[in-house]
Enzyme design. Sequence first.
Site, PDB file in Angstrom:
ATOM      1  N   TYR A   1       0.834  -1.205   0.000  1.00 13.91           N
ATOM      2  CA  TYR A   1       0.000   0.000   0.000  1.00 13.91           C
ATOM      3  C   TYR A   1       0.868   1.254   0.000  1.00 13.91           C
ATOM      4  CZ  TYR A   1       0.845   0.777   5.019  1.00 13.91           C
ATOM      5  OH  TYR A   1       1.430   1.035   6.228  1.00 13.91           O
ATOM      6  N   CYS A   2       0.247   2.346  -0.416  1.00 14.17           N
ATOM      7  CA  CYS A   2       0.876   3.668  -0.373  1.00 14.17           C
ATOM      8  C   CYS A   2      -0.203   4.646   0.107  1.00 14.17           C
ATOM      9  CB  CYS A   2       1.457   4.046  -1.739  1.00 14.17           C
ATOM     10  SG  CYS A   2       0.219   4.190  -3.045  1.00 14.17           S
ATOM     11  N   ARG A   3      -0.127   5.903  -0.316  1.00 18.58           N
ATOM     12  CA  ARG A   3      -1.132   6.872   0.127  1.00 18.58           C
ATOM     13  C   ARG A   3      -2.462   6.679  -0.597  1.00 18.58           C
ATOM     14  NH1 ARG A   3      -2.630  11.477  -1.920  1.00 18.58           N
ATOM     15  NH2 ARG A   3      -0.791  11.638  -3.234  1.00 18.58           N
TER      16      ARG A   3
ATOM     17  N   GLY B   1      -2.755   4.477  -3.730  1.00 14.87           N
ATOM     18  CA  GLY B   1      -2.844   3.279  -4.569  1.00 14.87           C
ATOM     19  C   GLY B   1      -1.977   3.276  -5.813  1.00 14.87           C
TER      20      GLY B   1
ATOM     21  N   ILE C   1      -3.787   3.917   1.771  1.00 16.65           N
ATOM     22  CA  ILE C   1      -4.138   4.062   3.184  1.00 16.65           C
ATOM     23  C   ILE C   1      -5.301   5.037   3.386  1.00 16.65           C
ATOM     24  CG2 ILE C   1      -2.498   5.895   3.772  1.00 16.65           C
ATOM     25  CD1 ILE C   1      -1.921   4.189   6.391  1.00 16.65           C
TER      26      ILE C   1
END
Length: 104
Positions: free
Chosen positions: A65-67, A69, A94
């Site tokens: 995951y990142c901020r 996607g 997230i």
Amino acid sequence: MEELSSKDFQEKYAAEDEAVLLDVRTPEEVEEGYIPEAQNINILAAGSFMEEIQQLDKSKSYYVYCRSGGRSSQTCQIMDQMGFTKTYNLIGGITEWDGPVINS
């Protein structure tokens, strides 16, 4: 790579004993909060990112995951090209996560 909603991401990750949770955001973003048990490998740190990914066990499942996607999707694609067979991207990152978060 499989794209998963927050609910599916949580359920599949919880069901696997040896799954690895990867947070590919910057250290500054991680300080704002992260999913428990996540290992941080910053995709924007080009040189060290590839070295760290190459050291991972290709037989394991990776939940990334990142901020929002985008970077995690890119990471999954890179990992798939490197021979990883079980990569999962958190749709929306997230920001769409409705599970527990640790705030630094």
